[in-house]
Structure formats: C-alpha cells, structure tokens
Scaffold this active site. Structure first.
Site, PDB file in Angstrom:
ATOM      1  CB  SER A  95     -88.367 -22.204 -11.169  1.00 15.90           C
ATOM      2  OG  SER A  95     -87.248 -21.551 -10.129  1.00 15.90           O
ATOM      3  CB  THR A  96     -88.276 -17.384 -11.966  1.00 16.80           C
ATOM      4  OG1 THR A  96     -86.788 -18.263 -11.519  1.00 16.80           O
ATOM      5  CG2 THR A  96     -88.796 -16.118 -11.704  1.00 16.80           C
TER       6      THR A  96
ATOM      7  CG  MET B 272     -82.389 -18.881 -14.465  1.00 16.22           C
ATOM      8  SD  MET B 272     -82.262 -17.957 -16.033  1.00 16.22           S
ATOM      9  CE  MET B 272     -83.325 -16.536 -16.055  1.00 16.22           C
TER      10      MET B 272
ATOM     11  CG  HIS C 176     -86.521 -23.816  -7.836  1.00 14.15           C
ATOM     12  ND1 HIS C 176     -86.381 -24.037  -8.989  1.00 14.15           N
ATOM     13  CD2 HIS C 176     -86.875 -25.394  -7.874  1.00 14.15           C
ATOM     14  CE1 HIS C 176     -85.507 -24.874  -9.852  1.00 14.15           C
ATOM     15  NE2 HIS C 176     -85.953 -25.868  -8.819  1.00 14.15           N
TER      16      HIS C 176
ATOM     17  CG  ASP D 196     -84.357 -28.318 -11.421  1.00 13.97           C
ATOM     18  OD1 ASP D 196     -83.949 -30.189 -11.059  1.00 13.97           O
ATOM     19  OD2 ASP D 196     -85.446 -28.324  -9.673  1.00 13.97           O
TER      20      ASP D 196
END
Length: 358
Positions: free
Chosen positions: A174-175, A295, A201, A298
């Site tokens: 993600s991030t 973050m 993401h 997940d």
C-alpha cells in the site's frame, strides 16, 4: 496513525479554488495547514520555512512542476509528499515519476463537480494525508549481501538456480508500495517460473499503467487483471483498481482469477486478504506470500491463511518500509517466516522456492 492535531501540512496547487477546497477539508479534519503554495517553487520554500509533516503536491504547476518540487524537497528537506493527480493517462505517468523521485503516495482528484466530489471524498483525503505524514521520506535502503534473514536472526545463503515446479507468488502493498514492488519484480529471474499476483492499493485508471511499468522493468509478462484471466509460469497480474482479485481455479499450473466489486475488506478494494485467502484455498502447489510497506492491517489474515496451508511468508522490515503498518500486523500474527529489508526480499523469495529448501 498520527493524531490530526499533531500533523502540519503544506498544500501546493496552481488552482486557487483547489487550494481552498483541500485546505478547508484538511483543516476540518483537524490538520493544521501551515502554508499554501501556487507552484513548486513556493512549495519548496514553504517546506524550508515551516518544516511541515506532510505536503500535498499538485502534479502540473507553473514555474516548477510537482516532480521537480519533490526532487528538490527530498534533496534539501526530506518530507513526506502526497501527489494529487488528475485521472488521466498523462498525469498517471507523471505521478509514477514523482514516486520515483521520493513522493510517498498519491490521491486522485475527482472530475466533474469538483467541490461536491471532494466533499464526498474528504474522509479518504484526510486519512491518506495522515497516513503519508507517518512515512519516512527519502529513505535510502543499503545494498546488502544476498542472504535471507529470519526473525530469529538466522542467515541462509540465496539459492543458485534450481527451483520447485509451479510456484506462485502473491505480493501485497500500500503506502510507499509502487517503487518497492518495482524493485522486487525487476530482480526476480524468469527462470524461477513464478506465476505472480500483485495487489497494490491503487485506484482504477492507474493499475494499468502500473502493470505496464512492471512489464517494462521485469523479466515477467505483466498485465492488469481482467475478469476470467489465466496465467501460468513467467506471467503476472496486477489487481485492477477498485476490484477485488480472487483466485477461482488452479489446474496443472494454470491459475484463473475473477474480479468482483464486493464491499471493501479492511476498508480497501482491492484487498490483499481477498487474493491471499482465495489463493490459499485454491492452489495446491508451492505458494509464497509477501507483505510490503503500507498503512493498516490488510494482508495479515491472508498471510495467516497461506501459512496454514503450508505456504511460505515474508514481511518487509521496519527500517526499509515507508510505513510499517501492514508488515507489522502480518508479523504480529506469528505466521511470518522471514522479515527482510527490501533489497533482500527477492533472494528470500528464491530461497523459499529453491529445490534445496524442499
């Protein structure tokens, strides 16, 4: 996640209207907007003067664009930057270039009635600004010897060539993820014969470009996933933005997927957990799950499922993660086999699919 009242932001956009809208949304979310900038040069000066926790950066601006501004900020005063990108192919390309220069993540500006759309998306914008504010900007990852480090500190040399039949690799991030996914994919050799699923993401409209970048930078054939798509060895799919990617069938080394618009899982869609859990249920050949920077939580349950069915699991370490949330949650399950800096993750993957390891 940082408390909003502790977070100070600079907002850079060449549109006075957008500067006002973004500033109002962040302020209403409890974030202290310490300066506004109408171009990249002013953004660099504002970072120098105010030392904010985070910058929201428009892509296209006069005098100095977002890419050059990110590069200058990372060189002079490393600060987490969130790119604000229009939903166009051109802006997608520029946004990925900004990530290469050190930006942490991006948020797509809505089209149509901007004020109404931004209002609808305001909670998402506040959340991602707070997430990016926690990232470590401009992190330099040292090059390490080709070894695999376990949580207990054991060291295993990387394998030298022969791999198990029909291995599958699932990568979740993600991030801060796009650049590290590229780093992993660019290092994996074609002769490992992996079939690879990547869940980053990322919104619809960007995952196709992301897949193209991975295809250009790796020895694997990488495409954006489509409903009903099949892959075998040497091929990879990137989960399409705004859709969950499920493994629906696996026969004789050929993996089939479907896309669904089921409700978000862990507040995201696509969700890493969905792909890992369905893969663990369907695949009976060697399976490796990797959780990279991001973050939230997940992927933690997906890692648990992969481990339960006898697969191997890896998490990125804190020192090399822009945001340690997802790897940390995965590690806390007790189901992670190996915790790695980003530069040794490819070797760890190869070690886990080497014939010697089996």
């Amino acid at each position: 996640m940082a408390h909003p009242s502790q977070t100070r932001a600079v907002v850079a956009d060449d549109s006075h209207f957008m500067r006002s809208v973004i500033s109002d949304i962040l302020s209403e979310g409890g974030i202290d907007v310490v300066a506004l900038a109408k171009n990249g040069r002013e953004a660099v000066e504002a970072v120098r003067e105010y030392s904010p926790d985070v910058v929201t950066m428009d892509v296209e601006m006069p005098e100095m664009d977002g890419i050059e501004a990110v590069e200058r900020i990372m060189a002079e005063n490393p600060t987490p930057v969130l790119m604000l990108s229009a939903h166009t192919d051109e802006d997608a390309d520029v946004t990925f270039r900004a990530l290469e220069k050190g930006a942490v993540d991006f948020f797509t500006k809505p089209g149509g009635e901007v004020s109404m759309e931004m209002s609808r998306l305001k909670d998402q914008l506040v959340d991602i600004v707070l997430s990016v504010a926690e990232a470590t900007p401009g992190k330099e990852v040292p090059t390490s010897p080709s070894v695999t480090t376990t949580p207990e500190g054991g060291v295993t040399p990387a394998p030298a060539g022969r791999y198990v039949d029909r291995p599958t690799l699932i990568i979740g991030s993600s991030t801060g993820g796009p650049t590290v996914v590229e780093q992993v994919m660019s290092t994996l050799p074609a002769d490992a014969n992996l079939r690879i699923l990547i869940v980053q993401h990322m919104p619809d409209g960007f995952t196709g470009r992301f897949a193209q970048r991975l295809d250009d930078r790796s020895e694997y054939e990488v495409v954006e996933a489509r409903d009903g798509a099949r892959i075998s060895d040497g091929q990879a799919l990137v989960a399409a933005g705004s859709n969950h990617l499920e493994v629906t069938n696996y026969t004789h080394g050929t993996l089939r997927v479907s896309l669904t618009d089921d409700p978000p899982v862990n507040s995201v869609r696509p969700a890493v957990d969905v792909t890992m859990e369905t893969a663990a249920a369907a695949i009976d050949d060697p399976l490796v799950g990797v959780i990279l920077t991001g973050m939230g939580e997940d992927g933690a349950e997906g890692i648990r499922r992969i481990k339960e069915r006898g697969g191997a699991t890896i998490a990125q370490d804190e020192a090399s993660s822009a945001v340690f949330g997802m790897p940390q949650r995965a590690i806390e399950t007790g189901c992670v086999d190996s915790v790695e800096p980003i530069d040794t993750i490819p070797d760890a993957i190869l070690s886990m699919i080497s014939q010697e390891a089996h």
